[in-house]
Write a protein that holds these residues in place. Sequence first.
Motif, PDB file in Angstrom:
ATOM      1  N   VAL A 212      -5.980   2.224   3.675  1.00  0.00           N
ATOM      2  CA  VAL A 212      -6.300   1.560   2.403  1.00  0.00           C
ATOM      3  C   VAL A 212      -5.093   0.813   1.876  1.00  0.00           C
ATOM      4  O   VAL A 212      -5.167  -0.379   1.541  1.00  0.00           O
ATOM      5  CB  VAL A 212      -6.820   2.582   1.370  1.00  0.00           C
ATOM      6  CG1 VAL A 212      -6.945   1.929  -0.007  1.00  0.00           C
ATOM      7  CG2 VAL A 212      -8.162   3.146   1.811  1.00  0.00           C
ATOM      8  N   LYS A 259     -12.282   0.006   8.922  1.00  0.00           N
ATOM      9  CA  LYS A 259     -11.265  -0.799   8.234  1.00  0.00           C
ATOM     10  C   LYS A 259     -11.342  -2.255   8.662  1.00  0.00           C
ATOM     11  O   LYS A 259     -11.269  -3.167   7.819  1.00  0.00           O
ATOM     12  CB  LYS A 259      -9.877  -0.236   8.544  1.00  0.00           C
ATOM     13  CG  LYS A 259      -8.720  -1.027   7.946  1.00  0.00           C
ATOM     14  CD  LYS A 259      -7.387  -0.530   8.469  1.00  0.00           C
ATOM     15  CE  LYS A 259      -7.120  -1.007   9.875  1.00  0.00           C
ATOM     16  NZ  LYS A 259      -5.799  -0.537  10.390  1.00  0.00           N
ATOM     17  N   ILE A 380     -10.030  -0.400  -0.894  1.00  0.00           N
ATOM     18  CA  ILE A 380      -9.046  -1.482  -0.710  1.00  0.00           C
ATOM     19  C   ILE A 380      -9.054  -2.401  -1.930  1.00  0.00           C
ATOM     20  O   ILE A 380      -7.992  -2.737  -2.487  1.00  0.00           O
ATOM     21  CB  ILE A 380      -9.355  -2.284   0.570  1.00  0.00           C
ATOM     22  CG1 ILE A 380      -9.081  -1.447   1.817  1.00  0.00           C
ATOM     23  CG2 ILE A 380      -8.518  -3.572   0.616  1.00  0.00           C
ATOM     24  CD1 ILE A 380      -9.577  -2.072   3.112  1.00  0.00           C
TER      25      ILE A 380
END
Length: 525
Positions: A212, A259, A380
Amino acid sequence: MERSAPGFAGPADGPPLDYARDLGDPGEFPYTRGARGALARSAGWTHRELSGEGSPRRSNRQLHYLLGHGARGLDVIGDAATMGLVDPDHLYARHSVGTQGVSVCRREDFFELYDGVPMGEVSVSNSMNAPFCIAGLYLTAQHNGTDPALIRGSVINAPFFMEDYGYATHLPFPVRMRMALDAIEFATTHLPRFHPFVEDTYFISDGGPGPVDEMALGFVEIRAVARALIARGLDIDSFAPRIAVLVNCRMDVFTEIAKIRATRRIFARLMRDELGARDPRSWSPNVTVHTSGASLTAQQPVNNIVRGALQAFAMAAAGVKAMEISAFDEAFRTPSGTAHLVGLRTQQIIALETEVSASADPFGGSWFIEGLTDDIEARILARVAEIEAAGDPAELFESGYFRGIFQDAMERFGREISDGSRTVVGVNAFSMPPEDDTLLKEVSEVKIRPDDEHTERIIAWKAGRDMDRVAAGLAHVNEGVRTGANTVELIIHAFEHDATVGEIAGEIRVASGLKRDPMNPGAAA
Protein backbone atom coordinates in the motif's frame (compact mmCIF):
# COMPACT_ATOMS: atom_id res chain seq x y z
CA MET A 1 -9.97 -7.70 3.42
CA GLU A 2 -12.29 -9.62 5.74
CA ARG A 3 -13.39 -13.00 4.41
CA SER A 4 -16.80 -14.58 4.94
CA ALA A 5 -15.15 -17.56 6.64
CA PRO A 6 -11.59 -18.34 7.72
CA GLY A 7 -9.42 -19.74 4.96
CA PHE A 8 -11.60 -19.20 1.91
CA ALA A 9 -13.55 -16.53 0.05
CA GLY A 10 -17.19 -16.72 -0.95
CA PRO A 11 -19.74 -14.60 -2.81
CA ALA A 12 -19.93 -12.13 0.07
CA ASP A 13 -16.21 -11.36 -0.41
CA GLY A 14 -16.60 -10.41 -4.06
CA PRO A 15 -17.25 -6.67 -4.40
CA PRO A 16 -20.27 -5.40 -6.36
CA LEU A 17 -18.52 -4.83 -9.65
CA ASP A 18 -19.73 -3.24 -12.85
CA TYR A 19 -17.73 -5.20 -15.43
CA ALA A 20 -17.27 -2.39 -17.93
CA ARG A 21 -16.63 0.27 -15.29
CA ASP A 22 -14.38 -1.63 -12.88
CA LEU A 23 -12.75 -4.38 -14.94
CA GLY A 24 -13.14 -4.27 -18.69
CA ASP A 25 -11.68 -6.83 -21.06
CA PRO A 26 -7.89 -7.04 -21.19
CA GLY A 27 -6.62 -4.07 -23.19
CA GLU A 28 -9.70 -1.97 -22.38
CA PHE A 29 -10.28 0.81 -19.84
CA PRO A 30 -9.70 0.75 -16.88
CA TYR A 31 -7.11 -1.94 -17.70
CA THR A 32 -7.64 -3.82 -14.43
CA ARG A 33 -7.33 -7.08 -16.36
CA GLY A 34 -4.24 -6.02 -18.29
CA ALA A 35 -2.89 -3.33 -20.55
CA ARG A 36 -2.89 -5.59 -23.59
CA GLY A 37 -5.48 -7.69 -25.37
CA ALA A 38 -5.17 -11.42 -25.79
CA LEU A 39 -3.26 -11.33 -29.08
CA ALA A 40 -0.67 -8.86 -27.82
CA ARG A 41 -0.31 -10.78 -24.55
CA SER A 42 0.54 -13.99 -26.39
CA ALA A 43 3.94 -12.48 -27.21
CA GLY A 44 4.77 -12.62 -23.49
CA TRP A 45 6.91 -10.13 -21.62
CA THR A 46 10.41 -8.72 -22.06
CA HIS A 47 12.96 -10.96 -20.31
CA ARG A 48 15.70 -8.94 -18.61
CA GLU A 49 18.28 -9.46 -15.90
CA LEU A 50 20.07 -6.74 -13.96
CA SER A 51 23.64 -6.17 -15.14
CA GLY A 52 26.54 -3.85 -14.60
CA GLU A 53 29.86 -4.67 -12.96
CA GLY A 54 33.27 -3.03 -12.97
CA SER A 55 34.26 -1.03 -16.04
CA PRO A 56 32.05 -0.32 -19.08
CA ARG A 57 34.07 -2.82 -21.11
CA ARG A 58 33.54 -5.55 -18.53
CA SER A 59 29.83 -4.75 -18.30
CA ASN A 60 29.57 -4.79 -22.09
CA ARG A 61 30.63 -8.43 -22.01
CA GLN A 62 27.79 -9.11 -19.56
CA LEU A 63 25.28 -7.51 -21.93
CA HIS A 64 26.41 -9.64 -24.86
CA TYR A 65 26.37 -12.76 -22.65
CA LEU A 66 22.73 -12.09 -21.74
CA LEU A 67 21.70 -11.33 -25.33
CA GLY A 68 23.46 -14.49 -26.45
CA HIS A 69 21.37 -16.53 -24.00
CA GLY A 70 18.03 -15.12 -25.10
CA ALA A 71 17.50 -11.90 -23.13
CA ARG A 72 14.93 -9.71 -24.90
CA GLY A 73 16.01 -6.53 -23.15
CA LEU A 74 18.81 -5.16 -21.01
CA ASP A 75 18.90 -3.39 -17.67
CA VAL A 76 22.05 -1.68 -16.47
CA ILE A 77 22.68 -0.29 -13.00
CA GLY A 78 25.39 2.22 -12.18
CA ASP A 79 27.70 1.78 -9.22
CA ALA A 80 27.34 3.95 -6.12
CA ALA A 81 29.62 6.68 -7.49
CA THR A 82 27.80 6.82 -10.81
CA MET A 83 24.40 7.00 -9.12
CA GLY A 84 25.71 9.68 -6.76
CA LEU A 85 27.17 11.78 -9.62
CA VAL A 86 30.76 11.28 -8.47
CA ASP A 87 33.72 10.32 -10.68
CA PRO A 88 35.60 7.07 -9.92
CA ASP A 89 38.83 8.91 -9.03
CA HIS A 90 37.11 10.78 -6.18
CA LEU A 91 38.67 10.03 -2.80
CA TYR A 92 35.43 8.61 -1.42
CA ALA A 93 34.64 6.52 -4.51
CA ARG A 94 37.87 4.70 -5.30
CA HIS A 95 37.32 1.94 -2.72
CA SER A 96 34.10 0.77 -4.39
CA VAL A 97 34.39 1.52 -8.12
CA GLY A 98 32.38 -1.00 -10.08
CA THR A 99 31.47 -3.15 -7.08
CA GLN A 100 27.74 -2.41 -7.07
CA GLY A 101 27.21 -1.74 -10.76
CA VAL A 102 29.04 -0.27 -13.72
CA SER A 103 31.24 2.82 -13.42
CA VAL A 104 30.19 5.46 -15.94
CA CYS A 105 31.48 9.04 -15.83
CA ARG A 106 32.05 10.23 -19.43
CA ARG A 107 30.69 10.02 -22.95
CA GLU A 108 33.22 7.34 -23.94
CA ASP A 109 32.06 5.13 -21.08
CA PHE A 110 28.60 5.02 -22.63
CA PHE A 111 30.16 4.20 -26.01
CA GLU A 112 32.10 1.28 -24.50
CA LEU A 113 29.17 0.05 -22.42
CA TYR A 114 26.84 -0.29 -25.41
CA ASP A 115 29.40 -1.24 -28.03
CA GLY A 116 27.84 -3.71 -30.44
CA VAL A 117 24.40 -3.54 -28.81
CA PRO A 118 21.68 -2.98 -31.46
CA MET A 119 20.13 0.01 -29.70
CA GLY A 120 17.37 0.39 -32.26
CA GLU A 121 16.25 -3.21 -31.71
CA VAL A 122 16.92 -4.10 -28.05
CA SER A 123 15.17 -2.38 -25.17
CA VAL A 124 17.77 -0.76 -22.92
CA SER A 125 16.66 0.12 -19.39
CA ASN A 126 18.81 1.93 -16.89
CA SER A 127 19.11 2.48 -13.16
CA MET A 128 21.15 5.67 -13.37
CA ASN A 129 20.57 9.39 -12.96
CA ALA A 130 18.00 10.17 -15.65
CA PRO A 131 19.36 13.38 -17.26
CA PHE A 132 22.92 12.02 -17.48
CA CYS A 133 21.72 8.64 -18.72
CA ILE A 134 19.53 10.13 -21.44
CA ALA A 135 22.36 12.40 -22.56
CA GLY A 136 24.72 9.42 -22.75
CA LEU A 137 22.26 7.24 -24.66
CA TYR A 138 21.49 10.06 -27.09
CA LEU A 139 25.19 10.55 -27.89
CA THR A 140 25.81 6.79 -28.06
CA ALA A 141 23.03 6.30 -30.59
CA GLN A 142 24.52 9.05 -32.76
CA HIS A 143 27.99 7.54 -32.36
CA ASN A 144 26.69 4.13 -33.47
CA GLY A 145 24.77 5.52 -36.43
CA THR A 146 21.36 4.87 -34.86
CA ASP A 147 18.62 7.47 -34.96
CA PRO A 148 18.01 8.40 -31.29
CA ALA A 149 14.29 8.45 -32.08
CA LEU A 150 14.47 4.65 -32.45
CA ILE A 151 15.91 3.95 -28.99
CA ARG A 152 13.64 1.83 -26.78
CA GLY A 153 14.06 1.43 -23.07
CA SER A 154 13.68 3.40 -19.89
CA VAL A 155 15.40 5.12 -16.99
CA ILE A 156 14.47 5.49 -13.32
CA ASN A 157 13.41 9.07 -12.61
CA ALA A 158 12.48 9.54 -8.94
CA PRO A 159 13.14 13.11 -7.73
CA PHE A 160 11.09 12.70 -4.55
CA PHE A 161 12.52 9.62 -2.92
CA MET A 162 15.90 8.60 -4.34
CA GLU A 163 17.85 10.59 -1.75
CA ASP A 164 16.12 8.67 1.05
CA TYR A 165 15.95 5.08 -0.21
CA GLY A 166 18.57 4.89 -2.92
CA TYR A 167 21.62 6.90 -3.92
CA ALA A 168 22.10 10.47 -2.73
CA THR A 169 23.05 13.06 -5.36
CA HIS A 170 23.26 15.83 -2.75
CA LEU A 171 21.13 18.06 -4.95
CA PRO A 172 18.26 19.98 -3.34
CA PHE A 173 14.71 18.96 -4.19
CA PRO A 174 13.98 21.89 -6.58
CA VAL A 175 17.09 21.09 -8.63
CA ARG A 176 16.29 17.36 -8.74
CA MET A 177 12.73 18.11 -9.79
CA ARG A 178 13.85 20.47 -12.52
CA MET A 179 16.32 17.91 -13.88
CA ALA A 180 13.68 15.17 -13.80
CA LEU A 181 11.25 17.33 -15.76
CA ASP A 182 14.00 18.35 -18.20
CA ALA A 183 14.78 14.69 -18.85
CA ILE A 184 11.14 13.87 -19.63
CA GLU A 185 10.69 16.94 -21.81
CA PHE A 186 13.88 16.27 -23.78
CA ALA A 187 13.06 12.61 -24.35
CA THR A 188 9.48 13.39 -25.36
CA THR A 189 10.90 15.36 -28.29
CA HIS A 190 14.10 13.51 -29.16
CA LEU A 191 13.57 9.92 -27.92
CA PRO A 192 9.85 9.36 -28.51
CA ARG A 193 10.02 5.55 -28.05
CA PHE A 194 11.92 5.79 -24.75
CA HIS A 195 10.37 5.84 -21.27
CA PRO A 196 12.09 8.76 -19.48
CA PHE A 197 9.87 8.54 -16.40
CA VAL A 198 10.02 5.20 -14.63
CA GLU A 199 8.27 5.51 -11.30
CA ASP A 200 10.43 3.08 -9.36
CA THR A 201 8.28 1.74 -6.55
CA TYR A 202 10.55 -1.33 -6.43
CA PHE A 203 13.18 0.59 -4.48
CA ILE A 204 10.46 1.99 -2.22
CA SER A 205 9.15 -1.49 -1.43
CA ASP A 206 12.53 -3.17 -1.02
CA GLY A 207 13.33 -0.45 1.49
CA GLY A 208 10.68 -1.93 3.78
CA PRO A 209 7.26 -0.38 3.00
CA GLY A 210 4.43 -2.77 2.19
CA PRO A 211 2.39 -2.79 -1.05
CA VAL A 212 0.00 0.00 0.00
CA ASP A 213 2.74 2.47 0.93
CA GLU A 214 4.77 1.34 -2.10
CA MET A 215 2.06 2.33 -4.56
CA ALA A 216 0.76 5.32 -2.58
CA LEU A 217 4.18 6.95 -2.57
CA GLY A 218 4.55 6.11 -6.25
CA PHE A 219 1.26 7.74 -7.16
CA VAL A 220 2.08 10.83 -5.10
CA GLU A 221 5.18 11.25 -7.27
CA ILE A 222 3.47 10.39 -10.57
CA ARG A 223 0.73 12.90 -9.85
CA ALA A 224 3.15 15.68 -8.88
CA VAL A 225 5.49 15.15 -11.83
CA ALA A 226 2.59 15.00 -14.31
CA ARG A 227 1.10 18.21 -12.91
CA ALA A 228 4.48 19.95 -13.08
CA LEU A 229 4.94 18.94 -16.72
CA ILE A 230 1.48 20.21 -17.57
CA ALA A 231 2.35 23.47 -15.80
CA ARG A 232 5.37 23.72 -18.12
CA GLY A 233 3.00 23.66 -21.06
CA LEU A 234 3.32 20.01 -22.09
CA ASP A 235 0.19 18.24 -23.20
CA ILE A 236 -0.57 15.24 -21.01
CA ASP A 237 -0.82 12.99 -24.07
CA SER A 238 2.67 13.99 -25.20
CA PHE A 239 4.36 12.25 -22.26
CA ALA A 240 1.86 10.03 -20.41
CA PRO A 241 2.17 7.08 -22.85
CA ARG A 242 5.86 6.88 -21.94
CA ILE A 243 5.37 6.66 -18.17
CA ALA A 244 6.33 3.27 -16.74
CA VAL A 245 5.84 1.86 -13.25
CA LEU A 246 8.51 -0.53 -11.96
CA VAL A 247 6.96 -2.49 -9.08
CA ASN A 248 8.26 -5.00 -6.61
CA CYS A 249 6.97 -8.53 -6.09
CA ARG A 250 7.42 -9.94 -2.63
CA MET A 251 6.39 -13.35 -1.35
CA ASP A 252 2.69 -12.62 -0.70
CA VAL A 253 1.98 -13.31 -4.34
CA PHE A 254 -1.82 -12.93 -4.28
CA THR A 255 -1.48 -9.50 -2.72
CA GLU A 256 1.10 -8.59 -5.36
CA ILE A 257 -1.20 -9.70 -8.19
CA ALA A 258 -4.04 -7.66 -6.72
CA LYS A 259 -1.69 -4.70 -6.27
CA ILE A 260 -0.85 -4.67 -9.97
CA ARG A 261 -4.50 -4.93 -10.98
CA ALA A 262 -5.35 -2.02 -8.64
CA THR A 263 -2.38 -0.01 -9.92
CA ARG A 264 -3.56 -0.24 -13.51
CA ARG A 265 -7.06 0.88 -12.54
CA ILE A 266 -5.85 3.82 -10.44
CA PHE A 267 -3.43 4.94 -13.16
CA ALA A 268 -6.07 4.78 -15.89
CA ARG A 269 -8.56 6.86 -13.92
CA LEU A 270 -5.88 9.33 -12.83
CA MET A 271 -4.79 9.99 -16.39
CA ARG A 272 -8.22 10.09 -18.04
CA ASP A 273 -10.56 11.46 -15.38
CA GLU A 274 -8.28 13.73 -13.35
CA LEU A 275 -5.54 14.88 -15.72
CA GLY A 276 -7.65 14.90 -18.88
CA ALA A 277 -5.68 12.56 -21.13
CA ARG A 278 -7.56 11.76 -24.34
CA ASP A 279 -5.23 9.23 -25.94
CA PRO A 280 -6.00 5.67 -24.74
CA ARG A 281 -2.25 5.00 -24.73
CA SER A 282 -1.99 7.52 -21.88
CA TRP A 283 -4.47 5.55 -19.78
CA SER A 284 -2.69 2.21 -20.01
CA PRO A 285 0.38 2.01 -17.75
CA ASN A 286 3.51 0.14 -18.68
CA VAL A 287 3.92 -2.00 -15.55
CA THR A 288 7.24 -3.83 -15.19
CA VAL A 289 8.61 -5.78 -12.24
CA HIS A 290 11.67 -6.89 -10.33
CA THR A 291 11.22 -9.83 -8.04
CA SER A 292 12.14 -8.81 -4.52
CA GLY A 293 15.80 -8.57 -3.62
CA ALA A 294 14.84 -7.96 0.02
CA SER A 295 13.14 -11.36 0.14
CA LEU A 296 16.43 -13.08 -0.70
CA THR A 297 18.76 -14.40 1.98
CA ALA A 298 22.46 -14.98 2.45
CA GLN A 299 21.57 -18.19 4.27
CA GLN A 300 20.84 -21.12 1.93
CA PRO A 301 21.01 -19.06 -1.29
CA VAL A 302 19.60 -21.97 -3.29
CA ASN A 303 16.23 -21.14 -1.67
CA ASN A 304 16.33 -17.83 -3.51
CA ILE A 305 15.88 -19.63 -6.83
CA VAL A 306 12.53 -20.94 -5.60
CA ARG A 307 11.51 -17.51 -4.31
CA GLY A 308 12.34 -15.89 -7.64
CA ALA A 309 10.47 -18.53 -9.63
CA LEU A 310 7.28 -18.19 -7.54
CA GLN A 311 7.34 -14.41 -7.73
CA ALA A 312 8.04 -14.48 -11.47
CA PHE A 313 5.14 -16.83 -12.19
CA ALA A 314 2.79 -14.58 -10.22
CA MET A 315 3.94 -11.53 -12.15
CA ALA A 316 3.57 -13.31 -15.47
CA ALA A 317 0.00 -14.15 -14.48
CA ALA A 318 -0.53 -10.51 -13.51
CA GLY A 319 0.35 -9.45 -17.05
CA VAL A 320 3.48 -7.33 -16.57
CA LYS A 321 5.24 -6.08 -19.70
CA ALA A 322 8.82 -6.76 -18.58
CA MET A 323 10.45 -8.67 -15.76
CA GLU A 324 13.75 -9.22 -13.99
CA ILE A 325 14.33 -11.96 -11.45
CA SER A 326 16.57 -10.78 -8.64
CA ALA A 327 19.51 -13.17 -8.71
CA PHE A 328 20.02 -15.90 -6.13
CA ASP A 329 23.34 -14.31 -5.08
CA GLU A 330 21.92 -10.80 -4.61
CA ALA A 331 22.41 -10.96 -0.86
CA PHE A 332 26.15 -11.02 -1.59
CA ARG A 333 26.79 -9.11 -4.83
CA THR A 334 25.48 -7.94 -8.18
CA PRO A 335 24.58 -10.99 -10.28
CA SER A 336 27.25 -13.47 -11.30
CA GLY A 337 27.14 -15.10 -14.70
CA THR A 338 25.70 -18.25 -13.14
CA ALA A 339 22.94 -16.28 -11.42
CA HIS A 340 22.20 -14.38 -14.63
CA LEU A 341 21.68 -17.64 -16.48
CA VAL A 342 19.47 -19.14 -13.74
CA GLY A 343 17.26 -16.03 -13.70
CA LEU A 344 16.97 -15.90 -17.47
CA ARG A 345 16.25 -19.63 -17.82
CA THR A 346 13.61 -19.36 -15.07
CA GLN A 347 11.78 -16.72 -17.09
CA GLN A 348 12.10 -18.75 -20.27
CA ILE A 349 10.74 -21.91 -18.64
CA ILE A 350 7.77 -19.99 -17.22
CA ALA A 351 7.09 -18.37 -20.60
CA LEU A 352 7.52 -21.44 -22.81
CA GLU A 353 6.60 -24.45 -20.67
CA THR A 354 3.78 -23.37 -18.36
CA GLU A 355 1.29 -21.76 -20.79
CA VAL A 356 0.98 -18.91 -18.31
CA SER A 357 0.19 -16.56 -21.21
CA ALA A 358 -2.68 -18.71 -22.45
CA SER A 359 -5.22 -16.46 -20.73
CA ALA A 360 -4.94 -12.85 -19.71
CA ASP A 361 -5.77 -12.18 -16.05
CA PRO A 362 -6.40 -15.85 -15.15
CA PHE A 363 -7.35 -14.90 -11.56
CA GLY A 364 -9.92 -12.34 -12.69
CA GLY A 365 -13.39 -13.07 -11.35
CA SER A 366 -12.11 -14.85 -8.26
CA TRP A 367 -14.04 -13.67 -5.22
CA PHE A 368 -10.76 -13.58 -3.33
CA ILE A 369 -8.73 -11.66 -5.95
CA GLU A 370 -11.48 -9.18 -6.84
CA GLY A 371 -12.10 -8.43 -3.17
CA LEU A 372 -8.39 -8.08 -2.53
CA THR A 373 -7.97 -5.79 -5.55
CA ASP A 374 -10.76 -3.50 -4.36
CA ASP A 375 -9.39 -3.47 -0.83
CA ILE A 376 -5.84 -2.56 -1.91
CA GLU A 377 -7.10 0.10 -4.31
CA ALA A 378 -9.11 1.78 -1.55
CA ARG A 379 -6.19 1.67 0.85
CA ILE A 380 -3.75 3.08 -1.72
CA LEU A 381 -6.07 5.99 -2.52
CA ALA A 382 -6.65 6.69 1.17
CA ARG A 383 -2.89 6.72 1.80
CA VAL A 384 -2.30 9.05 -1.15
CA ALA A 385 -4.87 11.45 0.28
CA GLU A 386 -3.23 11.25 3.72
CA ILE A 387 0.25 12.00 2.34
CA GLU A 388 -0.92 14.86 0.13
CA ALA A 389 -2.86 16.35 3.04
CA ALA A 390 0.33 16.36 5.12
CA GLY A 391 1.81 19.16 3.02
CA ASP A 392 3.73 20.17 -0.08
CA PRO A 393 6.00 17.31 -1.27
CA ALA A 394 9.10 19.52 -1.26
CA GLU A 395 8.45 20.55 2.32
CA LEU A 396 7.73 16.96 3.31
CA PHE A 397 11.05 15.87 1.86
CA GLU A 398 12.98 18.60 3.65
CA SER A 399 11.25 17.79 6.95
CA GLY A 400 12.24 14.12 6.73
CA TYR A 401 8.64 12.94 6.37
CA PHE A 402 9.43 10.40 3.63
CA ARG A 403 12.63 9.29 5.33
CA GLY A 404 10.58 8.53 8.41
CA ILE A 405 8.27 6.26 6.43
CA PHE A 406 11.24 4.26 5.12
CA GLN A 407 12.99 4.06 8.47
CA ASP A 408 9.88 2.88 10.29
CA ALA A 409 9.22 0.25 7.64
CA MET A 410 12.79 -1.05 7.67
CA GLU A 411 12.78 -1.31 11.46
CA ARG A 412 9.43 -3.11 11.42
CA PHE A 413 10.61 -5.56 8.75
CA GLY A 414 13.75 -6.42 10.71
CA ARG A 415 11.81 -6.74 13.94
CA GLU A 416 9.31 -9.14 12.37
CA ILE A 417 12.11 -11.44 11.24
CA SER A 418 13.82 -11.24 14.64
CA ASP A 419 10.69 -12.04 16.65
CA GLY A 420 9.51 -14.72 14.22
CA SER A 421 6.25 -13.08 13.22
CA ARG A 422 7.57 -13.08 9.62
CA THR A 423 8.80 -16.55 8.65
CA VAL A 424 11.83 -16.75 6.41
CA VAL A 425 12.95 -20.27 5.59
CA GLY A 426 16.63 -20.71 6.25
CA VAL A 427 16.79 -17.72 8.58
CA ASN A 428 14.29 -18.16 11.43
CA ALA A 429 12.87 -21.49 10.26
CA PHE A 430 14.71 -24.61 9.05
CA SER A 431 18.11 -23.02 9.49
CA MET A 432 21.31 -25.06 9.33
CA PRO A 433 24.87 -24.73 10.65
CA PRO A 434 27.18 -22.66 8.43
CA GLU A 435 29.39 -25.66 7.75
CA ASP A 436 26.41 -27.47 6.18
CA ASP A 437 25.13 -24.42 4.29
CA THR A 438 27.35 -24.82 1.23
CA LEU A 439 25.06 -25.17 -1.81
CA LEU A 440 25.82 -22.32 -4.27
CA LYS A 441 27.86 -20.53 -1.60
CA GLU A 442 31.06 -20.86 -3.62
CA VAL A 443 29.48 -18.94 -6.51
CA SER A 444 27.63 -16.43 -4.36
CA GLU A 445 30.51 -15.42 -2.13
CA VAL A 446 32.93 -14.44 -4.89
CA LYS A 447 33.76 -10.82 -4.13
CA ILE A 448 33.77 -8.06 -6.74
CA ARG A 449 36.93 -6.06 -6.25
CA PRO A 450 37.15 -2.31 -6.94
CA ASP A 451 38.14 -1.76 -10.56
CA ASP A 452 41.37 0.12 -9.95
CA GLU A 453 42.44 -0.34 -13.56
CA HIS A 454 39.39 1.57 -14.78
CA THR A 455 40.04 4.33 -12.26
CA GLU A 456 43.60 4.69 -13.50
CA ARG A 457 42.35 4.88 -17.09
CA ILE A 458 40.04 7.74 -16.11
CA ILE A 459 42.86 9.56 -14.31
CA ALA A 460 45.12 9.25 -17.37
CA TRP A 461 42.32 10.34 -19.71
CA LYS A 462 41.55 13.39 -17.60
CA ALA A 463 45.21 14.42 -17.61
CA GLY A 464 45.32 14.35 -21.41
CA ARG A 465 42.31 16.58 -22.03
CA ASP A 466 42.29 20.08 -23.47
CA MET A 467 41.30 21.83 -20.25
CA ASP A 468 40.33 25.06 -22.00
CA ARG A 469 37.78 23.02 -23.95
CA VAL A 470 36.53 21.35 -20.77
CA ALA A 471 36.26 24.72 -19.00
CA ALA A 472 34.22 26.13 -21.88
CA GLY A 473 31.80 23.21 -21.66
CA LEU A 474 31.38 23.64 -17.92
CA ALA A 475 30.93 27.40 -18.23
CA HIS A 476 28.09 26.71 -20.65
CA VAL A 477 26.50 24.45 -18.02
CA ASN A 478 26.78 27.12 -15.36
CA GLU A 479 25.20 29.78 -17.54
CA GLY A 480 22.48 27.45 -18.76
CA VAL A 481 21.48 26.35 -15.26
CA ARG A 482 21.18 29.98 -14.17
CA THR A 483 19.16 31.00 -17.25
CA GLY A 484 16.74 28.06 -17.32
CA ALA A 485 18.10 25.94 -20.18
CA ASN A 486 17.24 22.25 -20.41
CA THR A 487 19.82 20.42 -18.30
CA VAL A 488 19.94 17.38 -20.61
CA GLU A 489 21.00 19.64 -23.48
CA LEU A 490 23.63 21.20 -21.21
CA ILE A 491 24.96 17.77 -20.22
CA ILE A 492 25.18 16.68 -23.86
CA HIS A 493 27.17 19.82 -24.70
CA ALA A 494 29.48 19.28 -21.73
CA PHE A 495 30.02 15.59 -22.57
CA GLU A 496 31.02 16.67 -26.08
CA HIS A 497 33.60 18.98 -24.45
CA ASP A 498 35.08 16.05 -22.47
CA ALA A 499 33.59 17.03 -19.11
CA THR A 500 32.71 14.21 -16.71
CA VAL A 501 29.60 13.42 -14.71
CA GLY A 502 31.24 14.58 -11.49
CA GLU A 503 32.45 17.83 -13.04
CA ILE A 504 29.08 18.61 -14.63
CA ALA A 505 27.19 17.83 -11.43
CA GLY A 506 29.60 20.07 -9.54
CA GLU A 507 28.91 22.92 -11.95
CA ILE A 508 25.16 22.41 -11.57
CA ARG A 509 25.59 22.63 -7.79
CA VAL A 510 27.66 25.82 -8.03
CA ALA A 511 25.16 27.45 -10.39
CA SER A 512 22.46 26.53 -7.88
CA GLY A 513 24.30 28.25 -5.04
CA LEU A 514 25.81 25.11 -3.47
CA LYS A 515 29.29 23.79 -2.84
CA ARG A 516 30.83 22.02 -5.80
CA ASP A 517 31.73 18.84 -3.90
CA PRO A 518 29.16 17.71 -1.32
CA MET A 519 31.60 15.17 0.12
CA ASN A 520 34.19 17.86 0.75
CA PRO A 521 32.20 20.91 1.85
CA GLY A 522 35.35 22.74 2.92
CA ALA A 523 36.64 22.80 -0.66
CA ALA A 524 36.41 25.98 -2.70
CA ALA A 525 33.33 26.43 -4.85
